[in-house]
Design a protein around this motif. Structure first.
Motif, PDB file in Angstrom:
ATOM      1  N   UNK A   2     -13.976 -66.188 -66.343  1.00 19.26           N
ATOM      2  CA  UNK A   2     -11.794 -66.222 -66.505  1.00 19.26           C
ATOM      3  C   UNK A   2     -11.807 -67.315 -67.395  1.00 19.26           C
ATOM      4  N   UNK A   3     -11.108 -67.896 -67.775  1.00 15.91           N
ATOM      5  CA  UNK A   3     -10.436 -69.093 -69.018  1.00 15.91           C
ATOM      6  C   UNK A   3      -9.901 -69.962 -67.963  1.00 15.91           C
ATOM      7  N   UNK A   4     -10.483 -71.118 -68.397  1.00 13.24           N
ATOM      8  CA  UNK A   4      -9.798 -72.500 -67.912  1.00 13.24           C
ATOM      9  C   UNK A   4      -8.592 -72.849 -68.841  1.00 13.24           C
ATOM     10  N   UNK A   5      -7.797 -73.295 -68.297  1.00 12.08           N
ATOM     11  CA  UNK A   5      -6.597 -72.896 -69.296  1.00 12.08           C
ATOM     12  C   UNK A   5      -6.222 -74.374 -68.309  1.00 12.08           C
ATOM     13  N   UNK A   6      -5.618 -75.401 -69.080  1.00 12.04           N
ATOM     14  CA  UNK A   6      -4.976 -76.913 -68.600  1.00 12.04           C
ATOM     15  C   UNK A   6      -3.472 -76.752 -69.441  1.00 12.04           C
ATOM     16  N   UNK A   7      -2.910 -76.899 -68.687  1.00 10.20           N
ATOM     17  CA  UNK A   7      -1.202 -77.583 -68.797  1.00 10.20           C
ATOM     18  C   UNK A   7      -0.778 -78.371 -68.115  1.00 10.20           C
ATOM     19  N   UNK A   8      -0.788 -78.955 -69.435  1.00  3.39           N
ATOM     20  CA  UNK A   8       0.130 -81.185 -69.314  1.00  3.39           C
ATOM     21  C   UNK A   8       2.089 -80.415 -69.396  1.00  3.39           C
ATOM     22  N   UNK A  78     -10.671 -80.977 -78.186  1.00  5.07           N
ATOM     23  CA  UNK A  78     -11.136 -79.860 -78.850  1.00  5.07           C
ATOM     24  C   UNK A  78     -11.345 -79.229 -76.599  1.00  5.07           C
ATOM     25  N   UNK A  79     -11.886 -80.320 -75.644  1.00  7.26           N
ATOM     26  CA  UNK A  79     -12.730 -79.925 -75.097  1.00  7.26           C
ATOM     27  C   UNK A  79     -11.591 -79.948 -73.787  1.00  7.26           C
ATOM     28  N   UNK A  80     -10.810 -80.756 -73.256  1.00 10.69           N
ATOM     29  CA  UNK A  80      -9.769 -80.756 -72.642  1.00 10.69           C
ATOM     30  C   UNK A  80      -9.190 -81.650 -72.315  1.00 10.69           C
ATOM     31  N   UNK A  81      -8.795 -82.189 -70.853  1.00 11.95           N
ATOM     32  CA  UNK A  81      -7.287 -83.581 -71.001  1.00 11.95           C
ATOM     33  C   UNK A  81      -7.614 -84.800 -70.408  1.00 11.95           C
ATOM     34  N   UNK A  87     -10.134 -89.672 -65.415  1.00 13.87           N
ATOM     35  CA  UNK A  87     -10.523 -88.286 -64.672  1.00 13.87           C
ATOM     36  C   UNK A  87     -10.205 -87.357 -66.012  1.00 13.87           C
ATOM     37  N   UNK A  88     -11.127 -86.695 -66.134  1.00 10.78           N
ATOM     38  CA  UNK A  88     -11.518 -85.475 -67.459  1.00 10.78           C
ATOM     39  C   UNK A  88     -10.979 -84.055 -66.864  1.00 10.78           C
ATOM     40  N   UNK A  89     -10.696 -83.516 -67.343  1.00 10.27           N
ATOM     41  CA  UNK A  89      -9.642 -81.785 -67.131  1.00 10.27           C
ATOM     42  C   UNK A  89     -10.647 -81.074 -68.291  1.00 10.27           C
ATOM     43  N   UNK A  90     -11.452 -80.138 -68.534  1.00  8.96           N
ATOM     44  CA  UNK A  90     -12.133 -79.480 -69.026  1.00  8.96           C
ATOM     45  C   UNK A  90     -11.228 -78.090 -69.066  1.00  8.96           C
ATOM     46  N   UNK A  91     -11.297 -77.764 -70.189  1.00 12.15           N
ATOM     47  CA  UNK A  91     -10.108 -76.366 -70.214  1.00 12.15           C
ATOM     48  C   UNK A  91     -10.948 -75.843 -71.689  1.00 12.15           C
ATOM     49  N   UNK A  92     -10.628 -74.858 -71.466  1.00 10.80           N
ATOM     50  CA  UNK A  92     -11.163 -73.994 -73.016  1.00 10.80           C
ATOM     51  C   UNK A  92      -9.826 -73.802 -73.621  1.00 10.80           C
ATOM     52  N   UNK A  93      -8.274 -73.704 -73.159  1.00  8.21           N
ATOM     53  CA  UNK A  93      -7.008 -73.631 -73.948  1.00  8.21           C
ATOM     54  C   UNK A  93      -6.290 -74.433 -72.811  1.00  8.21           C
ATOM     55  N   UNK A  94      -5.986 -75.160 -73.814  1.00  5.46           N
ATOM     56  CA  UNK A  94      -4.746 -76.254 -73.073  1.00  5.46           C
ATOM     57  C   UNK A  94      -2.781 -76.191 -73.912  1.00  5.46           C
ATOM     58  N   UNK A 256       2.378 -71.428 -82.221  1.00  8.32           N
ATOM     59  CA  UNK A 256       2.339 -72.959 -81.200  1.00  8.32           C
ATOM     60  C   UNK A 256       1.337 -74.043 -81.270  1.00  8.32           C
ATOM     61  N   UNK A 257       0.702 -74.207 -82.077  1.00  9.52           N
ATOM     62  CA  UNK A 257      -0.461 -75.197 -82.180  1.00  9.52           C
ATOM     63  C   UNK A 257       0.026 -76.646 -83.216  1.00  9.52           C
ATOM     64  N   UNK A 258       0.260 -77.682 -82.687  1.00  9.54           N
ATOM     65  CA  UNK A 258       0.188 -78.755 -83.748  1.00  9.54           C
ATOM     66  C   UNK A 258      -0.667 -79.542 -84.498  1.00  9.54           C
ATOM     67  N   UNK A 259      -1.661 -78.809 -84.131  1.00 11.47           N
ATOM     68  CA  UNK A 259      -3.232 -79.584 -85.643  1.00 11.47           C
ATOM     69  C   UNK A 259      -3.983 -78.568 -85.314  1.00 11.47           C
ATOM     70  N   UNK A 260      -4.672 -78.547 -85.944  1.00  9.70           N
ATOM     71  CA  UNK A 260      -6.294 -77.953 -86.524  1.00  9.70           C
ATOM     72  C   UNK A 260      -6.602 -77.303 -85.256  1.00  9.70           C
ATOM     73  N   UNK A 261      -6.942 -77.245 -83.981  1.00  7.67           N
ATOM     74  CA  UNK A 261      -7.479 -77.182 -82.723  1.00  7.67           C
ATOM     75  C   UNK A 261      -6.683 -76.018 -82.502  1.00  7.67           C
ATOM     76  N   UNK A 262      -7.703 -74.795 -82.227  1.00  3.14           N
ATOM     77  CA  UNK A 262      -6.977 -73.735 -82.269  1.00  3.14           C
ATOM     78  C   UNK A 262      -7.222 -73.112 -81.352  1.00  3.14           C
ATOM     79  N   UNK A 263      -7.566 -74.066 -79.961  1.00  9.00           N
ATOM     80  CA  UNK A 263      -7.008 -73.780 -78.689  1.00  9.00           C
ATOM     81  C   UNK A 263      -6.282 -74.928 -78.513  1.00  9.00           C
ATOM     82  N   UNK A 264      -5.841 -75.595 -78.780  1.00  8.95           N
ATOM     83  CA  UNK A 264      -4.706 -76.864 -78.124  1.00  8.95           C
ATOM     84  C   UNK A 264      -2.919 -76.133 -78.983  1.00  8.95           C
ATOM     85  N   UNK A 265      -2.790 -75.973 -77.872  1.00 11.84           N
ATOM     86  CA  UNK A 265      -0.768 -75.592 -78.227  1.00 11.84           C
ATOM     87  C   UNK A 265      -0.361 -76.025 -77.234  1.00 11.84           C
ATOM     88  N   UNK A 266       1.334 -76.426 -78.542  1.00  9.87           N
ATOM     89  CA  UNK A 266       2.302 -76.917 -77.256  1.00  9.87           C
ATOM     90  C   UNK A 266       3.955 -76.169 -77.704  1.00  9.87           C
TER      91      UNK A 266
END
Ligand code: FAD
Length: 318
Positions: A2-8, A78-81, A87-94, A256-266
């Motif tokens: 399953x995908x790792x999803x970090x929600x800030x 691109x890889x997390x928060x 501390x790092x939180x690695x994620x596929x989608x943020x 809903x992406x704020x930058x050119x990173x395809x896996x970071x959403x706002x």
């Protein structure tokens, strides 16, 4: 796997999204507050502090499978928060859903829930002792506050002041004029089309005198500055190429992406999708975020419009 999803941010959209994805993805919610804050109740809580306990909901039982980390995000890549303590939180989608701030005691200042409770108590006592109340700003919060005070404390002399000519200026004028009639009937004085020139605080109620653009002077035992929300966009500003719009909001693309990173959403108040900063607007983004974009990444997932995100549709995205 399953995908790792970090929600800030665990406000309206962050908490709802985390819960919705909890069974199908590996969710990490990053939220510094101990409690979810139900903002609409905070206005009435000024006249009735007993509401506060019901309007603050602990995060400890939000997720069954995922985790809630009580911390503030400092940076995104691109890889997390990266959290405040490094501390790092690695994620596929943020998803960044850091929302917005408002004056006290309507939203906590930062993560401070105990401070919100103390502010609510203190300002309630000041309100009880005051006779002349000035409210500066006639958007949703100012208009509603005038109504709540005049209804619960009819002995107060409430004056609602706005530089706009109408209440709720962002909504159809019929609504503003109907609310104005109701407030006048409840004894509220409306001063519209007049800017308060000398607000001493943008965020904290205080006793003082207001000078208006026409030169008139008005003394109040308590002045509530309620001049609108400002987005919490600092974390997104760590990404290259983000663009700010009004009230610190961040421009997003059709997915809903704020930058050119395809896996970071706002999402939510911080993302300027053309809607106002409301819970109603976040609810229009949620179906797409849950069913398409965030879960699968925009490339493999459904398109925004399929889930009826009206603001995004307006931007001709489908
Ligand atoms: C007094 C008041 C009354 C309102 N009434 C209504 C209403 O009746 N109807 C309506 O539609 N809208 C209403 N609104 C607007 C509504 O509250 C917002 O639109 C809504 O809160 C936005 O949700 P959100 O999830 O984007 O952000 P928020 O609810 O603001 O939540 C953002 C979360 O992100 C967290 N956060 C911030 N920075 C970080 C960081 N760096 N790292 C991690 N977490 C972070 C915060 O702690 C917060 O929990 C009201 C607003 C106010 C102030």
């Amino acid at each position: 796997m399953s995908q790792k999803i970090a929600i800030v941010g665990g406000g309206y959209i962050g908490a709802e999204l985390a819960k919705s994805l909890d069974d199908t993805a590996e969710v990490t919610l990053i939220e510094p507050r101990s409690h979810f804050v139900h903002a609409p109740a905070m206005i009435r809580a000024v006249v009735d502090p007993s509401l506060l306990d019901r309007a603050l909901i602990p995060y400890d039982r939000l997720l069954t499978n995922g985790r809630v980390i009580a911390s503030k995000a400092k940076a995104i890549d691109a890889k997390g928060v990266t959290l405040e303590d490094g501390t790092r939180v690695e994620a596929d989608q943020i998803v960044v859903a850091t929302g917005s701030s408002n004056a006290m005691p309507f939203k906590p200042q930062g993560a401070d829930i105990a401070g919100l409770k103390a502010d609510n108590q203190r300002i309630h006592q000041q309100l009880k002792a005051a006779r002349r109340i000035g409210i500066v700003g006639a958007g949703a919060v100012g208009t509603e506050l005038a109504g709540e005070i005049s209804y619960a404390m009819p002995d107060k002399k409430v004056t609602l002041i706005s530089s706009d000519e109408a209440l709720f200026p962002t909504m159809p004028s019929k609504l503003g004029s109907s609310l104005a009639a109701k407030l006048r009937k409840a004894g509220v004085t409306l001063i519209l089309g007049q800017r308060a020139e000398n607000l001493e605080s943008m965020t904290e109620p205080y006793a003082g005198s207001l000078q208006l653009a026409d030169g008139s002077q008005h003394d109040f035992d308590l002045i509530f500055p309620v001049i609108g929300s400002r987005a919490n966009s600092e974390v997104l500003e760590t990404l290259a190429g983000v663009q700010k719009t009004t009230a610190n909001r961040i421009k997003v693309d059709p997915w809903m992406r704020p930058s050119s990173l395809p896996n970071v959403f706002a999402a939510g108040d911080v993302a300027d999708v053309g809607d106002a900063m409301t819970i109603v607007a976040t609810s229009r983004q949620l179906p797409w975020a849950v069913n398409g974009g965030v879960k699968f990444g925009h490339c493999g997932g459904a398109k925004v419009g399929q889930f009826g995100a009206s603001a995004l549709e307006r931007a001709a995205l489908i």
